[in-house]
Design an enzyme around this catalytic site. Sequence first.
Site, short mmCIF file in Angstrom:
data_model
loop_
_atom_site.label_atom_id
_atom_site.label_comp_id
_atom_site.label_asym_id
_atom_site.label_seq_id
_atom_site.Cartn_x
_atom_site.Cartn_y
_atom_site.Cartn_z
N LYS A 1 -4.15 2.87 34.22
CA LYS A 1 -3.81 3.33 32.88
C LYS A 1 -3.56 2.11 32.02
O LYS A 1 -2.95 1.13 32.48
CB LYS A 1 -2.54 4.20 32.98
CG LYS A 1 -2.11 4.83 31.67
CD LYS A 1 -0.85 5.69 31.89
CE LYS A 1 -0.44 6.44 30.64
NZ LYS A 1 0.78 7.27 30.87
N SER B 1 0.29 12.03 29.21
CA SER B 1 -0.44 10.96 28.57
C SER B 1 -1.45 10.25 29.45
O SER B 1 -2.34 9.56 28.93
CB SER B 1 0.56 9.93 28.03
OG SER B 1 1.26 9.30 29.09
N SER C 1 3.81 12.98 32.35
CA SER C 1 2.53 12.34 31.99
C SER C 1 1.59 12.02 33.15
O SER C 1 0.46 11.62 32.92
CB SER C 1 2.80 11.05 31.21
OG SER C 1 3.08 11.35 29.87
#
Lengths: 95, 491
Positions: free
Chosen positions: B83, B158, B182
């Site tokens: 990420k 997210s 997330s």
Amino acid sequence: MSLSKEQVQHIAALACLQLDEDEFDDIVAKLSSIVDFVDQLQQVPTDDVVPMAHPLDQVQRLRPDVVTETNERDAFQANAPAIQDGFYLVPKVIE
Amino acid sequence: MAGQQQALHTQSLAELAKGLSKGEFSSRELIETLLSRIEEHDRSLNAFISVTADQALAVADASDKARSKGEAGTLAGLPIVYKDIFCTKGVLTTCGSRILENFVSPYDATVVERLSSAGAVMLGKTNMDEFAMGSSSETSYFGPVRNPWDTVRSPGGSSGGSAAAVAARLTPAGTGTDTGGSIRQPAALTNTVGLKPTYGRVSRYGMVAFASSLDQAGVITRTAEDAAMLLSVMAGFDERDSTSVDHPVPDYVSGLTVSLKELKIGVVRQHFDAGLNEQCAARVKDALNVLEQQGASLIEVDLPNLDLSVPTYYVVAPAECSSNLSRFDGVRFGYRADGAKDLLDLYRRSRGDGFGAEVKRRIMTGTYVLSAGYYDAYYLKAQKVRQLISQDFKNAFEKVDVIAGPTTPTPTFPLGEKTDDPITMYLNDIYTIGANLAGLPGISVPCGFVDDLPVGLQLVGPHFAEETILACAHQYQQLTDWHQRCPEAYQ
């Protein structure tokens, strides 16, 4: 609206955020809805409750006060928008 | 099909590790396969912000060479994506924000350092909600991520880029971060496994900070076994993170087969209240029955303050974010606005232009709840309610070993549907936020479909009970094949 335009201007100033005029009304409306939403916490009785400081009830760990980092100024300043002679440049602060 | 090899992109990390060690294929072949899939498919997903192809091939070659000399770490030659919130030395780390659009990290996050030392090969950096603030991966400056199960829908967020990439078989594994759900929420919405470890279990060093009392790094994979493999490498004390916990790291893989016979599974009464989609509830109940058939017992428990977890979170997280994001000032790194008339103007304009709408809202919410005269009414109050929520979990864990229920109230939603109403978006995280507030480990595992859209089963354990939730998820996956289903366009 639980927040006034003036309050939101004050918050933006505290947060150092420049807001465009055309986004302003939207921000006032949405921030107000968020504040209204979190206001439900006010109804919860919490008189004898100790506020939670850490999920694992731990205290901040300390370390010996010795130098552990090496100077990497050049590497770090490679990301800076403006530098000169190893300094970060900003607009003139003192007249 | 004797002798015929299962396509590389469909294999799990554990399967790929075996193939590599048997010499069935090289790391270069594997990495080339995945890089070409990313090239072919990412246009439809926007899961990646950066693809590090040259670097990946060089590391793969080095790994193949080391293996030929008999030197191979536990993850040698295996692919991973990060990420874009994890700092990667010499590689762009944007956090999905304009303000970090050109930021090249001068160092590696501890997570990256540990996975790299074990031999993992980075394929690229994945798209995400800006500064991890969002539940749909739509607030990214680099455009929304699309769900491979239906590309007009959100993959959740997210960590939506990592989830979409794993679901579409562009990589077997990716890292994520979980502040309010997330990792688990996008995993549920993409038919993948998402593990959020105990607070402090994995180092946050080099992970761009959002809300420091809630943030935790974890992984998105297709199997609990792969999550266990990665966690064994990622977990452990790091003196560079002041919240890192010095607690022994077990071998999570060998713990996967612990019997579920005596396991007591808590089913939360409040989970099945009105907000939960009926068909999702049915899938979750089916999953609970599968676990019960393995000898686990289902016990009703209460989390009476569940409804307060979202408003509590939306005081605590923005307060911490407003403080953490004060470092972005247009001076030392990141975006700087042109033509500022003085220093204050430089700060205000760089931040005003550099941050997107949701990030600005959260900074302002946080600034408001911390401002003079409001601190006690909001922040202190929220920390007290957080204590109540945490106590609810402690009470429940006196009766049960894990809590099982839905990860999300509904399957995924169309892009754009919730962007105009922050509160509706925030309520996506009703089932996941509690684990963050209480610092507990949680995992989401695929448990079926509603109208061809994936649904996740969430398992939450007491602090440091990663072994239990991983074992439970792993054995559930041995009995079900939901996780093997792949969206049609990405097979």
